[in-house]
Design an enzyme around this catalytic site. Structure first.
Site, mmCIF file in Angstrom:
data_model
loop_
_atom_site.group_PDB
_atom_site.id
_atom_site.type_symbol
_atom_site.label_atom_id
_atom_site.label_comp_id
_atom_site.label_asym_id
_atom_site.label_seq_id
_atom_site.Cartn_x
_atom_site.Cartn_y
_atom_site.Cartn_z
ATOM 1 N N GLY A 32 0.814 -1.209 0.000
ATOM 2 C CA GLY A 32 0.000 0.000 0.000
ATOM 3 C C GLY A 32 0.845 1.255 0.000
ATOM 4 O O GLY A 32 0.619 2.169 0.786
ATOM 5 N N GLY A 36 -0.631 8.164 1.394
ATOM 6 C CA GLY A 36 -0.669 8.158 2.846
ATOM 7 C C GLY A 36 0.624 7.733 3.506
ATOM 8 O O GLY A 36 1.716 8.112 3.082
ATOM 9 N N GLY A 38 2.111 4.827 3.651
ATOM 10 C CA GLY A 38 2.989 3.983 2.847
ATOM 11 C C GLY A 38 3.872 4.799 1.931
ATOM 12 O O GLY A 38 5.086 4.558 1.822
ATOM 13 N N LEU A 84 -4.574 -7.709 -1.754
ATOM 14 C CA LEU A 84 -4.509 -8.487 -0.520
ATOM 15 C C LEU A 84 -5.804 -9.213 -0.186
ATOM 16 O O LEU A 84 -5.830 -10.036 0.734
ATOM 17 C CB LEU A 84 -4.095 -7.583 0.639
ATOM 18 C CG LEU A 84 -2.620 -7.170 0.617
ATOM 19 C CD1 LEU A 84 -2.375 -5.951 1.496
ATOM 20 C CD2 LEU A 84 -1.725 -8.335 1.034
ATOM 21 N N ASN A 110 1.744 -2.279 5.445
ATOM 22 C CA ASN A 110 1.094 -0.991 5.658
ATOM 23 C C ASN A 110 -0.322 -0.908 5.113
ATOM 24 O O ASN A 110 -1.151 -0.172 5.641
ATOM 25 C CB ASN A 110 1.975 0.090 4.997
ATOM 26 C CG ASN A 110 1.267 1.416 4.845
ATOM 27 O OD1 ASN A 110 1.233 2.224 5.760
ATOM 28 N ND2 ASN A 110 0.693 1.644 3.663
ATOM 29 N N SER A 158 -3.439 -0.690 15.187
ATOM 30 C CA SER A 158 -4.089 0.577 15.525
ATOM 31 C C SER A 158 -4.532 0.530 16.973
ATOM 32 O O SER A 158 -4.724 -0.556 17.536
ATOM 33 C CB SER A 158 -5.313 0.788 14.622
ATOM 34 O OG SER A 158 -6.145 1.822 15.097
ATOM 35 N N TYR A 178 -23.172 -7.846 11.761
ATOM 36 C CA TYR A 178 -21.954 -7.155 11.343
ATOM 37 C C TYR A 178 -21.925 -5.751 11.920
ATOM 38 O O TYR A 178 -22.911 -5.013 11.890
ATOM 39 C CB TYR A 178 -21.874 -7.077 9.820
ATOM 40 C CG TYR A 178 -20.629 -6.361 9.325
ATOM 41 C CD1 TYR A 178 -19.402 -7.007 9.321
ATOM 42 C CD2 TYR A 178 -20.689 -5.039 8.879
ATOM 43 C CE1 TYR A 178 -18.251 -6.366 8.878
ATOM 44 C CE2 TYR A 178 -19.544 -4.390 8.421
ATOM 45 C CZ TYR A 178 -18.333 -5.049 8.428
ATOM 46 O OH TYR A 178 -17.197 -4.410 7.994
#
Length: 316
Positions: A32, A36, A38, A84, A110, A158, A178
């Site tokens: 990634g 941002g 990455g 991914l 990342n 995170s 969910y």
């Protein structure tokens, strides 16, 4: 926080972390890496001499990112296609990396998605768990032969891991309703546990794994958030209860985890603000890690579940 460098903390940037560090001759792989954190990590590390490979789902976007990185650093940065959320894409990517017979000194996992609507990967997994954890789990294990002694693997977790442990009885949200944030929290806990499990397996080869909380940064990661969640975050920002970082500050901790000599031997740790986080079960701050996110037994349980999902066992 346990201080590692007295002058490093919340406001430290990736460039400051790398001051005095020479990455010439090192190969860095960043998933990634087109925007941002990455892209900023790629820029900062390429500027220090590293040969950087970034991954992207979108080849056109990758081309623009490569041009920007070359303009900023003068370095030759490479891009590879990687989705991914697709086992076939991951396996094809790993085959290309292994075929190069190249050595990877630093792997930064990342890429990620946050708080998206309920969806499934191409292989039928809950999207956030599948793309954030399982995709990186499979890719990393497949390219382990390319990782060199003294290397490091950094996984972006995170403080959102505090929302939820891995719910082993229903990881895929098949029986429970969910919830986008519960799914995100579970995936981020999985990222942290993966670092623990991977470190256990690779430490004997001199390779260490870490997980990091980068901080709150406005990046494309928030692109899936609905308007009411965006408004809630903005209220916290305005009230001063959610301190925001620049992209350069946000990339600092993952770059620190990848390069800092003073954390050698601390593999499996969870970092924030360029330091090792204490383990704390209750405190509601971004710079602590929940016990369930660094528990070795839970890491082993997740490893077994993950191997079953990808249909492959890894002997490292």
């Amino acid at each position: 926080m346990i201080p590692n460098r007295p002058d490093f903390g919340f406001a430290t940037t990736a460039d400051e972390v790398l001051d005095g560090i020479d990455l010439a001759g090192k190969t860095v792989l960043i998933t990634g890496g087109t925007s941002g954190l990455g892209a900023e990590s790629a820029r900062a590390m390429a500027a220090k001499g590293a040969h950087v490979i970034i991954t992207a789902r979108d080849t056109e976007k990758a081309g623009r990112a490569l041009s920007a990185l070359k303009d900023a650093t003068g370095a030759e940065v490479q891009a590879e296609t990687l989705e991914l959320g697709c086992f076939a894409s991951i396996r094809a990517f790993a085959d290309r990396i292994l075929a190069r017979d190249s050595q990877i000194d630093i792997l930064i996992n990342n890429a990620g998605i946050m708080a998206c609507d309920e969806a499934r990967t191409e292989d039928g997994l809950e999207m956030q768990f599948g793309a954030n954890h399982i995709g990186h789990f499979l890719m990393t294990n497949l390219i382990v032969p390319s990782l060199v002694s003294g290397g490091r693997v950094v996984s972006l977790s995170s403080s959102g891991h505090q929302i939820s442990p891995v719910v082993f009885d229903d990881i895929q949200f098949e029986t429970r309703a969910y919830n986008r944030w519960a799914a995100y929290g579970q995936a981020k806990t999985a990222n942290a546990l993966f670092a623990v499990g991977l470190n256990t397996r690779l430490a004997g080869r001199g390779i260490e794994a870490f997980a990091v909380h980068p901080g709150a940064i406005m990046t494309e990661l928030a692109r899936h958030m609905p308007d009411d969640d965006v408004a809630m975050f903005q209220e916290r920002i305005d009230a001063g209860t959610l301190p925001m970082k620049t992209v350069g500050q946000g990339a600092a901790t993952q770059v620190y985890a990848a390069t800092a000599p003073e954390i050698a031997g601390m593999g499996g740790s969870f970092l924030a603000d360029c330091g090792i986080c204490p383990v704390d079960a209750k405190t509601e701050v971004q710079t602590v890690v929940r016990p369930y996110a660094v528990d070795p037994d839970l890491a082993e349980r997740l490893w077994s579940v993950s191997e079953k999902i990808v249909g492959q066992q890894f002997q490292h």
